[in-house]
Design a protein around this motif. Structure first.
Motif, PDB file in Angstrom:
ATOM      1  N   ASP A 145      -2.020  -0.637  48.717  1.00  0.00           N
ATOM      2  CA  ASP A 145      -1.328  -0.343  50.494  1.00  0.00           C
ATOM      3  C   ASP A 145       0.093   1.095  50.656  1.00  0.00           C
ATOM      4  OD1 ASP A 145      -0.240  -0.923  52.864  1.00  0.00           O
ATOM      5  OD2 ASP A 145       0.584  -3.154  52.127  1.00  0.00           O
ATOM      6  N   MET A 146      -0.715   1.905  50.555  1.00  0.00           N
ATOM      7  CA  MET A 146       0.600   3.016  50.981  1.00  0.00           C
ATOM      8  C   MET A 146       1.665   2.107  51.737  1.00  0.00           C
ATOM      9  SD  MET A 146      -1.759   6.062  51.678  1.00  0.00           S
ATOM     10  CE  MET A 146      -0.511   7.078  51.167  1.00  0.00           C
ATOM     11  N   GLN A 147       2.147   1.326  52.505  1.00  0.00           N
ATOM     12  CA  GLN A 147       3.341   1.096  52.393  1.00  0.00           C
ATOM     13  C   GLN A 147       4.206   0.358  51.474  1.00  0.00           C
ATOM     14  OE1 GLN A 147       3.651   1.854  56.004  1.00  0.00           O
ATOM     15  NE2 GLN A 147       1.197   3.261  55.716  1.00  0.00           N
ATOM     16  N   ASN A 148       3.170   0.433  50.609  1.00  0.00           N
ATOM     17  CA  ASN A 148       4.417  -0.422  49.733  1.00  0.00           C
ATOM     18  C   ASN A 148       5.126   0.506  48.931  1.00  0.00           C
ATOM     19  OD1 ASN A 148       5.093  -1.627  46.960  1.00  0.00           O
ATOM     20  ND2 ASN A 148       3.876  -3.338  47.613  1.00  0.00           N
ATOM     21  N   SER A 149       6.419   0.724  48.841  1.00  0.00           N
ATOM     22  CA  SER A 149       7.129   1.894  48.990  1.00  0.00           C
ATOM     23  C   SER A 149       7.377   1.819  46.909  1.00  0.00           C
ATOM     24  CB  SER A 149       8.957   1.703  50.028  1.00  0.00           C
ATOM     25  OG  SER A 149       8.429   1.947  50.180  1.00  0.00           O
ATOM     26  N   ASP A 150       7.444   0.486  46.804  1.00  0.00           N
ATOM     27  CA  ASP A 150       7.796   0.220  45.409  1.00  0.00           C
ATOM     28  C   ASP A 150       6.715   1.093  44.422  1.00  0.00           C
ATOM     29  OD1 ASP A 150      10.414  -0.344  45.661  1.00  0.00           O
ATOM     30  OD2 ASP A 150       9.648  -2.809  45.451  1.00  0.00           O
ATOM     31  N   LEU A 151       5.181   0.613  44.786  1.00  0.00           N
ATOM     32  CA  LEU A 151       3.582   0.859  44.232  1.00  0.00           C
ATOM     33  C   LEU A 151       3.968   2.240  44.220  1.00  0.00           C
ATOM     34  CD1 LEU A 151       1.522  -1.627  44.999  1.00  0.00           C
ATOM     35  CD2 LEU A 151       2.893  -1.127  42.552  1.00  0.00           C
ATOM     36  N   GLY A 183      10.142  -0.924  36.303  1.00  0.00           N
ATOM     37  CA  GLY A 183      10.718  -1.298  37.112  1.00  0.00           C
ATOM     38  C   GLY A 183      11.156  -0.126  38.384  1.00  0.00           C
ATOM     39  N   ILE A 184      10.387  -0.370  38.409  1.00  0.00           N
ATOM     40  CA  ILE A 184      10.548   1.581  39.982  1.00  0.00           C
ATOM     41  C   ILE A 184      10.895   0.668  41.266  1.00  0.00           C
ATOM     42  CG2 ILE A 184       9.847   3.694  40.936  1.00  0.00           C
ATOM     43  CD1 ILE A 184       8.731   3.976  37.378  1.00  0.00           C
ATOM     44  N   LYS A 185      12.274   1.033  41.988  1.00  0.00           N
ATOM     45  CA  LYS A 185      12.192   0.703  43.074  1.00  0.00           C
ATOM     46  C   LYS A 185      11.615   2.263  44.408  1.00  0.00           C
ATOM     47  CE  LYS A 185      12.358  -3.612  42.148  1.00  0.00           C
ATOM     48  NZ  LYS A 185      11.131  -4.688  42.675  1.00  0.00           N
ATOM     49  N   GLY A 186      11.157   2.143  45.723  1.00  0.00           N
ATOM     50  CA  GLY A 186      11.466   2.837  46.500  1.00  0.00           C
ATOM     51  C   GLY A 186      11.466   2.742  47.743  1.00  0.00           C
ATOM     52  N   ASN A 187      11.753   3.557  48.612  1.00  0.00           N
ATOM     53  CA  ASN A 187      11.632   3.179  49.864  1.00  0.00           C
ATOM     54  C   ASN A 187      11.123   3.901  50.769  1.00  0.00           C
ATOM     55  OD1 ASN A 187      14.775   1.387  50.298  1.00  0.00           O
ATOM     56  ND2 ASN A 187      15.250   3.149  49.400  1.00  0.00           N
ATOM     57  N   PRO A 188      10.523   3.551  52.196  1.00  0.00           N
ATOM     58  CA  PRO A 188       9.720   3.818  52.657  1.00  0.00           C
ATOM     59  C   PRO A 188      10.205   5.819  53.314  1.00  0.00           C
ATOM     60  CG  PRO A 188      10.053   1.857  53.888  1.00  0.00           C
ATOM     61  CD  PRO A 188      11.232   2.715  53.063  1.00  0.00           C
ATOM     62  N   PRO A 189       9.250   6.109  53.420  1.00  0.00           N
ATOM     63  CA  PRO A 189       9.160   8.182  53.489  1.00  0.00           C
ATOM     64  C   PRO A 189       9.587   8.578  54.588  1.00  0.00           C
ATOM     65  CG  PRO A 189       6.888   7.390  54.319  1.00  0.00           C
ATOM     66  CD  PRO A 189       7.174   5.679  53.500  1.00  0.00           C
ATOM     67  N   THR A 190       9.905   9.341  55.100  1.00  0.00           N
ATOM     68  CA  THR A 190      10.797  10.445  56.203  1.00  0.00           C
ATOM     69  C   THR A 190       9.811  10.000  57.056  1.00  0.00           C
ATOM     70  OG1 THR A 190      10.884  11.944  55.263  1.00  0.00           O
ATOM     71  CG2 THR A 190      12.163  11.028  55.136  1.00  0.00           C
TER      72      THR A 190
END
Length: 453
Positions: free
Chosen positions: A193-199, A304-311
């Motif tokens: 899912d491209m809304q999954n910021s961690d993936l 263990g990589i984390k992230g946030n939604p795109p701008t």
């Protein structure tokens, strides 16, 4: 859904080891080979080529490479993803099809991604209220409007994913992010899912590790570089990826180079800016969340990589003409090599000053003494030889041309013990400058076309 895919780095830049993709395809099992050809200045070069010939404007190494690579990838069912389409993915696709016809390859599907090139839309975008301000200085793009050579949006992984979904064996893009070339097959194969910021961040980090070719597998290694074996036959890195976002960086067996926590770490911190906010069109990855673990010989687990939604913005790479430059060099020998070179530099600068030439910048380095470290260079008692290298930059082309006429005279009118002048007078070269800016994603439409031979 596959439980594992292997994505191999094939090129780190246009000019990298030409046979690296062949070795990746034949050295072991891989599912994808990503080939990164583009840098900011490359786009302006390709744009000039296209203006001279509408059949050009892409990485010219691709067609001869494909003559060797196509039979292998068809036999082994390996897919190719590359941004080597530059400013003309259509022409690149046609050239690959011509190669395929020549060697009798049939049933080949090539996808192309366009829409990143906004050069022809600059005026309309400005008139529509998009100032395209310089990201660092805040200046309006109107200050360089008449000098613009190229303008390309950094697209993300989504259009590449679409091309794969349409069955493309090869995907050729324009200015898609380097990381997107690796993220896209993960999204496609694992159904992410491209809304999954961690993936999205996990795939982006994998792409960042692969994007510079052999730099992640022991090349340009700042650590114990002497311990890196077999650099002459270096194996480029491979990301062995899994659906949960973890992946292992490795390389083919029986190849040179080295994959360990240190080599991977060095690549991770290469050109990232703020490590907590690595901004791409697909996500904002947090590099401080990355965990590395030794997983065996030449195997490093990344997790263990984390992230946030795109701008809501795309970054735009604009190149523009910013005057002219020229460089000249002379070599001075022992004794007093450095003293001679410094004296020659002073003589040359005095003569240039007497001529009332107009320069934005004059820069000198003494190779063998301070070319790498500048004012931090350690004093050396008695050098065997020193290369005086001096360069000028100016918006006045005639001043740069006149500079080129002043190098050779130093041979007979300057310090003794000089050699190394060959190839004629230095000639002016156009200076291409970089203008980074942002544009709302709503103003850009990526287009995908898949054709079969």
């Amino acid at each position: 859904m596959k439980q594992k895919i292997r994505i191999a780095s094939g090129q780190g830049f246009w000019g990298d080891l030409i046979d690296a993709p062949i070795k990746q395809a034949t050295g072991g099992d891989v599912d994808y080979i990503m080939m990164d050809y583009l840098a900011e200045v490359t786009m302006s070069i390709l744009q000039k080529q296209k203006l001279k010939d509408p059949k050009l404007g892409y990485a010219g190494d691709i067609p001869p490479l494909m003559e060797k690579l196509l039979p292998i990838i068809k036999k082994k069912n390996i897919k190719i993803i590359s941004n080597g389409g530059g400013v003309n993915p259509v022409a690149c696709k046609n050239a690959i099809f011509d190669v395929a016809k020549k060697i009798g390859i049939k049933g080949l599907k090539i996808g192309i991604v366009t829409g990143d090139n906004i050069l022809d839309r600059i005026d309309d975008l400005i008139n529509d209220g998009n100032e395209l301000k310089h990201m660092d200085t805040g200046e309006s793009i109107n200050t360089i409007r008449e000098k613009i050579l190229s303008a390309n949006v950094y697209l993300g992984a989504a259009p590449v994913v679409e091309a794969l979904r349409r069955g493309a064996d090869i995907v050729i893009t324009g200015r898609v992010t380097d990381t997107g070339l690796t993220l896209a097959p993960m999204i496609y194969e694992f159904g992410w899912d491209m809304q999954n910021s961690d993936l999205m961040s996990a795939g982006t980090v994998a792409g960042h590790i692969l994007e510079c070719g052999g730099q992640a597998s022991g090349g340009n290694f700042l650590g114990d570089w002497k311990s890196v074996p077999g650099l002459a036959r270096i194996g480029f890195p491979i990301a062995e990826a899994f659906p949960d976002g973890t992946f292992i960086i490795t390389k083919h067996q029986n190849t040179g180079g080295l994959v360990n926590i240190e080599t991977v770490s060095e690549q991770l911190v290469y050109e990232i800016g703020n490590p907590e906010d690595y901004i791409t069109p697909d996500c904002v990855a947090d590099f401080t969340s990355i965990k590395l673990e030794n997983a065996g010989a030449n195997r490093v687990k990344v997790f263990g990589i984390k992230g946030n939604p795109p701008t809501e913005f795309y970054k735009v790479s604009v190149s523009y003409s910013d005057g002219f430059s020229a460089f000249g060099s002379l070599t001075y020998c022992w004794p007093d090599a450095l003293e001679k070179a410094k004296a020659a530099d002073k003589i040359l600068r005095t003569r240039l000053d007497d001529l009332n030439l107009v320069f934005n910048e004059i820069r000198t380095e003494f190779q063998g003494y301070n070319a790498c470290h500048g004012p931090l260079a350690n004093d050396v008692a008695d050098l065997n030889e020193v290369v005086l290298r001096i360069g000028v930059r100016s918006h006045d082309k005639k001043s740069v041309e006149r500079f080129g006429m002043e190098i050779a005279p130093l041979i007979l009118t300057g310090p003794p013990g000089v050699t190394g002048f060959a190839g004629g007078r230095p000639k002016p070269s156009e200076v291409v400058a970089y203008w980074p800016c942002l544009i709302p994603k709503t103003k850009v439409e990526a287009k995908v076309l898949v054709e079969e031979l």
